[in-house]
Motif scaffolding. Structure first.
Motif, PDB file in Angstrom:
ATOM      1  N   VAL A   1      38.237  35.553  97.622  1.00  0.00           N
ATOM      2  CA  VAL A   1      39.609  35.436  97.146  1.00  0.00           C
ATOM      3  C   VAL A   1      39.739  36.008  95.749  1.00  0.00           C
ATOM      4  O   VAL A   1      40.616  36.825  95.453  1.00  0.00           O
ATOM      5  N   ARG A   2      38.846  35.605  94.854  1.00  0.00           N
ATOM      6  CA  ARG A   2      38.942  36.051  93.464  1.00  0.00           C
ATOM      7  C   ARG A   2      38.606  37.536  93.318  1.00  0.00           C
ATOM      8  O   ARG A   2      39.158  38.223  92.459  1.00  0.00           O
ATOM      9  N   THR A   3      37.669  38.040  94.119  1.00  0.00           N
ATOM     10  CA  THR A   3      37.295  39.445  94.013  1.00  0.00           C
ATOM     11  C   THR A   3      38.218  40.365  94.814  1.00  0.00           C
ATOM     12  O   THR A   3      38.096  41.578  94.736  1.00  0.00           O
TER      13      THR A   3
ATOM     14  N   GLU B   1      35.545  23.694  89.648  1.00  0.00           N
ATOM     15  CA  GLU B   1      36.932  23.442  90.054  1.00  0.00           C
ATOM     16  C   GLU B   1      37.043  22.096  90.768  1.00  0.00           C
ATOM     17  O   GLU B   1      38.014  21.352  90.570  1.00  0.00           O
ATOM     18  N   ALA B   2      36.035  21.763  91.565  1.00  0.00           N
ATOM     19  CA  ALA B   2      36.072  20.503  92.295  1.00  0.00           C
ATOM     20  C   ALA B   2      36.075  19.304  91.349  1.00  0.00           C
ATOM     21  O   ALA B   2      36.780  18.316  91.578  1.00  0.00           O
TER      22      ALA B   2
ATOM     23  N   LEU C   1      38.968  20.220 102.888  1.00  0.00           N
ATOM     24  CA  LEU C   1      38.647  21.454 102.166  1.00  0.00           C
ATOM     25  C   LEU C   1      39.300  22.664 102.834  1.00  0.00           C
ATOM     26  O   LEU C   1      39.850  23.543 102.159  1.00  0.00           O
ATOM     27  N   ARG C   2      39.241  22.712 104.168  1.00  0.00           N
ATOM     28  CA  ARG C   2      39.834  23.837 104.882  1.00  0.00           C
ATOM     29  C   ARG C   2      41.348  23.858 104.732  1.00  0.00           C
ATOM     30  O   ARG C   2      41.948  24.921 104.558  1.00  0.00           O
ATOM     31  N   PHE C   3      41.974  22.687 104.762  1.00  0.00           N
ATOM     32  CA  PHE C   3      43.420  22.617 104.596  1.00  0.00           C
ATOM     33  C   PHE C   3      43.838  23.136 103.214  1.00  0.00           C
ATOM     34  O   PHE C   3      44.756  23.955 103.104  1.00  0.00           O
TER      35      PHE C   3
ATOM     36  N   ILE D   1      37.920  26.491  96.731  1.00  0.00           N
ATOM     37  CA  ILE D   1      36.646  25.969  97.231  1.00  0.00           C
ATOM     38  C   ILE D   1      36.501  26.361  98.700  1.00  0.00           C
ATOM     39  O   ILE D   1      37.285  25.908  99.538  1.00  0.00           O
ATOM     40  N   PRO D   2      35.533  27.207  99.051  1.00  0.00           N
ATOM     41  CA  PRO D   2      35.409  27.652 100.438  1.00  0.00           C
ATOM     42  C   PRO D   2      35.040  26.497 101.360  1.00  0.00           C
ATOM     43  O   PRO D   2      34.103  25.747 101.060  1.00  0.00           O
TER      44      PRO D   2
END
Length: 363
Positions: free
Chosen positions: A82-84, A192-193, A294-296, A305-306
């Protein structure tokens, strides 16, 4: 004169570690390679290169012939799609795994003509071992990453370097397997978590950051999840380790040295991490529900967070670093200046955390 300094090539120079390492390399003429130039005042020759392309191998061979470096530090690796903005999984594999093979092939070809690269350093990861490291993993432990794309790519690239190391002709090859990076400059999914700052690219995430709202830190219910152990390493200690290896006098080339890397002192429990981060902890009933949450949050672009990292966040993750201690000898305290606890705590000493939001995906 700068031209009289020995040359080195550092890929991934624009990443966090590359930027922390660069000011420590005043004894070298540094040629940095990356997708984009770094923001730095340090002396640097920058070369733009895309390791997802097969043509990068030939480009690197030409660069090696031109620069004639004494060492090669391979840091280029995509962690967060996502960030890259590398959302295509195949392209991410091309950058991470095939790109590492292309770099190794280029160095092998250059050293075949005239051995010039005396040291090759590859940055692997604890994630290559996979989750569930209740018994501290030694360097001989099998690489068993699964589920987590980044960990799988690190495992595969680690194997690439191991298999190709003998072909580098007298070149000392180092594989470093660091634990999770920590420090004031670190903004990764793990921090981040605990910080609770929504790093996603959605408008809702942006609004929450603007309003200072935070997400809770989550773990499944049950004492075992609070007692799971984890290690960290300060990013500046990693940079100092790379500098130490580059400056280390080696009369003869080593075939391969693999080193687990973590900060000094004992591991932390997740309970200690929550306390050091002063985080608000919310327990969810099961580990399965934890993964679903996490997926939601990932799907609605509230969090970066993957979701495939869930097994790593719900189990022990401890390595044996005794080989590193022996390797550093009397310089151990000079290179590794931070304990695991101090490295982690530094991430939370600021009253406000500046988190770079994930860029919006292009259509």
């Amino acid at each position: 004169m700068a031209d009289a300094l020995p040359s080195i090539i550092v890929t991934g120079i624009s990443g966090n570690l590359g930027r922390r390492l660069l000011p420590m390399l005043s004894g070298f003429r540094v040629v940095g390679v990356d997708f984009r130039p770094p923001q730095t005042d340090s002396p640097l020759q920058f070369v733009q290169m895309d390791f997802s392309l097969e043509s990068s191998c030939l480009e690197m061979i030409h660069l090696l012939r031109q620069v004639r470096p004494v060492a090669f530090v391979h840091l280029a690796f995509g962690m967060d799609g996502v960030r890259t903005r590398i959302l295509d999984r195949d392209r991410m594999w091309q950058v991470n795994v095939a790109g590492t093979a292309r770099v190794m092939e280029a160095v092998t070809e250059a050293n075949r003509e005239w051995p010039m690269v005396e040291k090759f350093i590859f940055m692997s990861s604890v994630s290559a071992y996979g989750p569930g490291l209740s018994t501290p993993a030694t360097e001989e432990a099998p690489l068993a990453a699964h589920t987590y794309t980044y960990g799988i790519h690190k495992m595969e690239a680690d194997r690439v370097v191991q298999q190709r190391a003998p072909a580098l002709r007298g070149c000392s090859v180092y594989i470093l397997r660091p634990h999770i990076f920590a420090g004031a400059s670190i903004d990764n999914y793990f921090m981040e978590a605990f910080r609770g700052i929504p790093g996603g690219a959605s408008k809702r995430a942006e609004r929450m950051r603007r309003e200072g709202k935070r997400l809770p830190c989550m773990l499944p219910s049950g004492d075992k999840y609070l007692q799971n152990r984890i290690q960290f390493v300060h990013i500046d200690d990693i940079a100092r380790l790379v500098k130490f290896i580059l400056e280390k006098n080696e009369p003869e080339g080593r075939r391969l040295t693999i080193l687990n890397v973590a900060g000094r002192g004992g591991s932390l429990t997740y309970e200690q991490c929550v306390r050091l981060a002063n985080a608000k902890l919310v327990r969810v009933p099961t580990d399965r529900l934890f993964a679903m949450v996490l997926r939601f949050l990932w799907n609605i672009k509230l969090s970066t967070i993957p979701p495939d990292v869930a097994p790593y966040m719900t189990s022990d993750s401890v390595m044996d670093t005794s080989r590193l201690t022996d390797f550093l000898g009397t310089e151990n305290g000079t290179v590794l200046r931070f304990s695991i606890a101090d490295a982690f705590a530094e991430c939370f000493r600021q009253e406000e955390f500046t988190v770079q939001a994930a860029p919006a995906a292009k259509a």
